[in-house]
Scaffold this motif. Structure first.
Motif, PDB file in Angstrom:
ATOM      1  N   VAL A 114       0.828  -1.205   0.000  1.00  0.00           N
ATOM      2  CA  VAL A 114       0.000   0.000   0.000  1.00  0.00           C
ATOM      3  C   VAL A 114       0.868   1.263   0.000  1.00  0.00           C
ATOM      4  N   GLN A 173      -6.429   4.995   6.571  1.00  0.00           N
ATOM      5  CA  GLN A 173      -6.364   4.789   5.124  1.00  0.00           C
ATOM      6  C   GLN A 173      -5.520   3.571   4.777  1.00  0.00           C
ATOM      7  N   VAL A 174      -4.343   3.484   5.371  1.00  0.00           N
ATOM      8  CA  VAL A 174      -3.432   2.380   5.054  1.00  0.00           C
ATOM      9  C   VAL A 174      -4.025   1.045   5.486  1.00  0.00           C
ATOM     10  N   GLU A 234      -7.212   0.229   5.797  1.00  0.00           N
ATOM     11  CA  GLU A 234      -8.316  -0.127   4.906  1.00  0.00           C
ATOM     12  C   GLU A 234      -7.805  -0.612   3.545  1.00  0.00           C
ATOM     13  N   GLU A 235      -6.820   0.086   3.013  1.00  0.00           N
ATOM     14  CA  GLU A 235      -6.282  -0.314   1.709  1.00  0.00           C
ATOM     15  C   GLU A 235      -5.556  -1.656   1.808  1.00  0.00           C
ATOM     16  N   GLY A 267      -8.130  -4.334   1.711  1.00  0.00           N
ATOM     17  CA  GLY A 267      -8.591  -4.513   0.348  1.00  0.00           C
ATOM     18  C   GLY A 267      -7.598  -5.279  -0.505  1.00  0.00           C
ATOM     19  N   LYS A 268      -6.324  -4.996  -0.307  1.00  0.00           N
ATOM     20  CA  LYS A 268      -5.267  -5.701  -1.051  1.00  0.00           C
ATOM     21  C   LYS A 268      -5.255  -7.185  -0.703  1.00  0.00           C
TER      22      LYS A 268
END
Length: 208
Positions: A19, A169-170, A172-173, A176-177
């Protein structure tokens, strides 16, 4: 207030690194003493002169429970930043773990403490205690800038820094990754044709 442990629970450093574009990974030589060691907490930073650990004791006294002590020891491998006694002090005051851009000693004693240590390795020689370091200031550790309050994530693959303010943010991303990667693995697992289609897509091979 964000619960850092809860936010990054079970998130691997590899996904967090992806990320962040691999830009905040500490040097690959900084690894956990024991493979099961994991940390996820706010950085309390300390920079010390080579071969002197008095300011490490100051940092342990000043840090808050749950903090991760991040020590800029200039990558020195000739003098140990800490042994089992100092590590025991860090554990006793409630710190979560220690990341050292340097080395430690008293390995057997430290292992009995069940306290996460990420380090370049071990040596026999002790440090002196003349002082001259600084606490709670921006540092460089493992080739990466670390500011007080940044989030430090460490596991068997190494250590990554999440800049303060980007935690949500990190995380959550990264989740998702992970979901995307898991789906990709399911799509090609044991399926030769799917594996070949994936390889052709990545490599830009077109079928005429």
């Amino acid at each position: 207030m964000l619960n850092i442990n809860e936010l990054f629970k079970e998130l691997p450093t590899t996904s967090i690194s992806d990320v962040l574009g691999g830009l905040t990974n500490l040097n690959y030589n900084i690894k956990p003493m024991q493979e099961q060691d994991r940390i996820a907490g706010r950085a309390f930073t300390v920079t010390i002169p080579v071969g002197d650990n008095l300011t490490v004791l100051q940092a342990i006294r000043e840090a808050s429970p749950g903090d991760v002590l991040v020590i800029d020891a200039k990558g020195d491998t000739t003098r140990a930043v800490a042994g089992d006694f100092i590590v025991g002090l860090a554990r006793a005051v409630g710190l979560q773990g220690i990341v050292v851009d340097g080395v430690i000693r008293d390995v057997e004693g430290i292992r009995t403490l069940n306290f996460p240590i990420f380090t370049r390795g071990t040596t026999i020689a002790a440090s002196s205690k003349y002082g001259g370091g600084k606490t709670n200031v921006p540092i460089s550790a493992g080739g990466v800038s670390v500011h007080p309050g940044d989030v430090i994530i460490g596991d068997v693959d190494g250590v990554v820094v999440v800049p303060q303010g980007r935690e949500q943010q990190v995380a959550e991303e990264a989740r998702g990754k992970i979901a995307q990667d898991q789906q990709r693995e399911l799509d090609v697992s044991g399926n030769k044709e799917a594996a070949l289609r994936y390889l052709d897509k990545v490599l830009g091979i077109s079928k005429s």
